[in-house]
Design a protein around this motif. Structure first.
Motif, PDB file in Angstrom:
ATOM      1  N   ARG A 108      42.725  37.814 -44.802  1.00  0.00           N
ATOM      2  CA  ARG A 108      43.584  36.627 -44.725  1.00  0.00           C
ATOM      3  C   ARG A 108      45.021  36.997 -44.352  1.00  0.00           C
ATOM      4  O   ARG A 108      45.735  36.221 -43.709  1.00  0.00           O
TER       5      ARG A 108
ATOM      6  N   GLU B  51      46.791  39.555 -39.110  1.00  0.00           N
ATOM      7  CA  GLU B  51      46.686  38.792 -37.878  1.00  0.00           C
ATOM      8  C   GLU B  51      45.813  39.551 -36.896  1.00  0.00           C
ATOM      9  O   GLU B  51      46.065  40.704 -36.584  1.00  0.00           O
ATOM     10  N   GLY B  52      44.751  38.914 -36.414  1.00  0.00           N
ATOM     11  CA  GLY B  52      43.906  39.542 -35.416  1.00  0.00           C
ATOM     12  C   GLY B  52      42.816  40.416 -36.022  1.00  0.00           C
ATOM     13  O   GLY B  52      42.497  40.310 -37.215  1.00  0.00           O
TER      14      GLY B  52
ATOM     15  N   GLU C  41      51.693  46.858 -42.890  1.00  0.00           N
ATOM     16  CA  GLU C  41      50.475  46.377 -42.246  1.00  0.00           C
ATOM     17  C   GLU C  41      49.245  46.521 -43.136  1.00  0.00           C
ATOM     18  O   GLU C  41      48.169  46.044 -42.777  1.00  0.00           O
TER      19      GLU C  41
ATOM     20  N   PRO D 129      45.130  46.338 -39.774  1.00  0.00           N
ATOM     21  CA  PRO D 129      44.784  45.911 -38.412  1.00  0.00           C
ATOM     22  C   PRO D 129      43.862  46.921 -37.742  1.00  0.00           C
ATOM     23  O   PRO D 129      43.890  48.117 -38.040  1.00  0.00           O
TER      24      PRO D 129
ATOM     25  N   GLU E 207      36.420  40.765 -35.686  1.00  0.00           N
ATOM     26  CA  GLU E 207      37.274  40.025 -34.751  1.00  0.00           C
ATOM     27  C   GLU E 207      36.785  38.588 -34.696  1.00  0.00           C
ATOM     28  O   GLU E 207      35.600  38.333 -34.453  1.00  0.00           O
TER      29      GLU E 207
END
Length: 243
Positions: free
Chosen positions: A29, A32-33, A56, A73, A187
């Motif tokens: 959550r 991003e990405g 991150e 990420p 993704e």
């Protein structure tokens, strides 16, 4: 940033811990990405825990700072391209081959539990596709309206839950033994709408000792790719046949 969260028992995988895909989605959550989420301990149910974002990296911890999991990420190139998307007809024909309908499996799992009512669980049942390579499994899934957010879309963590167990099932139908999810790299291209007919696909990739690698993907009924994962499962002994 530190947030206190509690995951209700509805979202269990094993009887006493959170479904692995849902757990990965809880951590993702805050990313991003594309993401990679690794579980280090069984995530507890109905228990206050902390999500901690440090740059991150997202860590999921108990209140006394014991690590449950971490996410960061990821490069989408690390996620395998799925096999061709089956249509709803062959996916529906494959679903009755889901091992959990014929022998002990995970009857109360949020994703694949056959003893969990529709709208409480997802009831994602995948089986070997006729004519496909061994371990390529599929099944239909139409997200129940009860899971819709304010925009009518399915929350990402529910999608990741739906893509969890099919990766293990791809190994169950080939070797008789699945595993517990260790790592999910995912993704999301588009979240499905509630009541949008979809197809769930899973397939085995490779194994390294007890580590079983698999891929899963979610498609629309027309073959649009919505989401995909790479998974690492920690293998366990084959499931015993029912007496």
């Amino acid at each position: 940033m530190r947030t206190t969260i509690t995951v209700p028992a509805q979202f269990r995988g094993p009887p006493n811990s959170v479904n692995g895909g849902y757990a990965a989605g809880v951590m993702a959550r805050l990313i991003e990405g594309p993401f990679t989420a690794a579980l280090r301990a069984p995530p507890p149910l109905d228990t206050e825990t902390h999500l901690v974002r440090d740059g991150e990296v997202v860590r999921w911890e108990t209140l006394d700072a014991q690590l449950i999991g971490e996410a960061r990420p990821a490069d989408a190139a690390a996620i395998p391209a799925p096999p061709p998307a089956p249509s709803l007809a062959p996916a529906s024909a494959a679903a009755p081959g889901f091992p959990g309908l014929h022998r002990p499996f995970h009857p109360i799992c949020f994703c694949c539990g056959d003893k969990v009512e529709e709208g409480v669980g997802l009831r994602v049942f995948v089986g070997q596709i006729a004519g496909a390579a061994a371990g390529v499994v599929a099944g239909p899934w139409t997200p129940n309206l009860v899971f819709a957010d304010a925009d009518g879309l399915v929350p990402a963590e529910v999608v990741w839950a739906a893509l969890d167990c099919p990766g293990s099932v791809s190994w169950v139908v080939t070797t008789g033994g699945g595993g517990m999810l260790g790592t999910m790299t995912g993704e999301m291209l588009r979240r499905p709408a509630a009541e949008e007919p979809c197809v769930v696909l899973g397939w085995p990739l490779d194994r390294d000792g007890r580590k079983l690698m698999s891929g899963t993907a979610l498609f629309t009924a027309k073959g649009e790719l919505l989401a995909r994962t790479h998974q690492i499962w920690i293998g366990r002994a084959p499931v015993a046949e029912a007496a």
